[in-house]
Design an enzyme around this catalytic site. Sequence first.
Site, short mmCIF file in Angstrom:
data_model
loop_
_atom_site.label_atom_id
_atom_site.label_comp_id
_atom_site.label_asym_id
_atom_site.label_seq_id
_atom_site.Cartn_x
_atom_site.Cartn_y
_atom_site.Cartn_z
N THR A 1 4.91 8.63 1.75
CA THR A 1 3.99 7.68 0.52
C THR A 1 3.27 6.84 0.99
OG1 THR A 1 6.12 6.37 1.05
CG2 THR A 1 6.24 8.33 -0.88
N GLY B 1 1.10 -1.20 0.32
CA GLY B 1 0.04 0.18 0.17
C GLY B 1 0.80 1.35 -0.02
N ASN B 2 2.08 0.97 0.46
CA ASN B 2 3.00 2.18 -0.05
C ASN B 2 3.57 2.83 -1.23
OD1 ASN B 2 5.30 3.74 0.49
ND2 ASN B 2 4.94 3.46 3.10
N GLN B 3 3.22 3.95 -1.20
CA GLN B 3 3.97 4.55 -2.67
C GLN B 3 5.16 4.87 -3.36
OE1 GLN B 3 1.10 3.62 -5.21
NE2 GLN B 3 0.24 2.81 -3.89
N PHE B 4 6.21 4.49 -2.18
CA PHE B 4 6.98 5.12 -1.94
C PHE B 4 8.17 5.05 -3.84
CE2 PHE B 4 12.24 4.04 -1.33
CZ PHE B 4 12.07 5.34 -1.21
#
Length: 158
Positions: free
Chosen positions: A135, A37-40
Site C-alpha cells: 500500500t 503517502g501510504n494508502q493502507f
Amino acid sequence: MNLGLPLFYDEQTKVLIIGSAPSEQSLRAQQYYANKGNQFWRVLFQALDVPDPQEYHQRLSLLKAHQIGLWDVYERFSRKGSIDHQFQETTINDFSQLLAHAPIKKIIINGKKASEEVQKHHLFPNLPIIHCLSTSGANNGRSIERMHQWQVALADIV
C-alpha cells in the site's frame, strides 16, 4: 536499532495483516500506517466497503469488528529512511504466542519485503498466505491491480 510497533489483535482475530516495519512517521506517531503517502487505510476500508473513520483509534475499532489484526515481520530493525530495501539489521518477531492465543485463519502480506521474509523464515507454515501489493505510495501507479488484490484477500470477511 528501532523497535517496531506492538501487535494489534484480540482473542477473536482471524486475519493478520503483516508488513515489514513501520515508517519513520509511524514510529514517531506510534501508529500503524501513519505516513500520509501510504494508502493502507484507504485501500483497506474500500476493500471492506466501509467508510474510513479517519481517526486512528476508530480505525482500530473497525479492524477489531472485522477480526483483523496488524503486525510487522520485524521486531527490531535499523534502516535508513523508510524504504524497505534499506534495512541493515533486523530481528524477526516471534509469532508463536500470537498463533497460540488467537484463532488466526489467514495471513495477508502487505508488500514484497514482508513477503520475502515470511517465505524465507517459514513463519506461517500451516496457514493460508495471501500476498498483496504494498500500500506504499511507491505502488500508486499500480493502484487498480493493488485494489483488486486487497479486495480478493478480504472478500470473505466483508
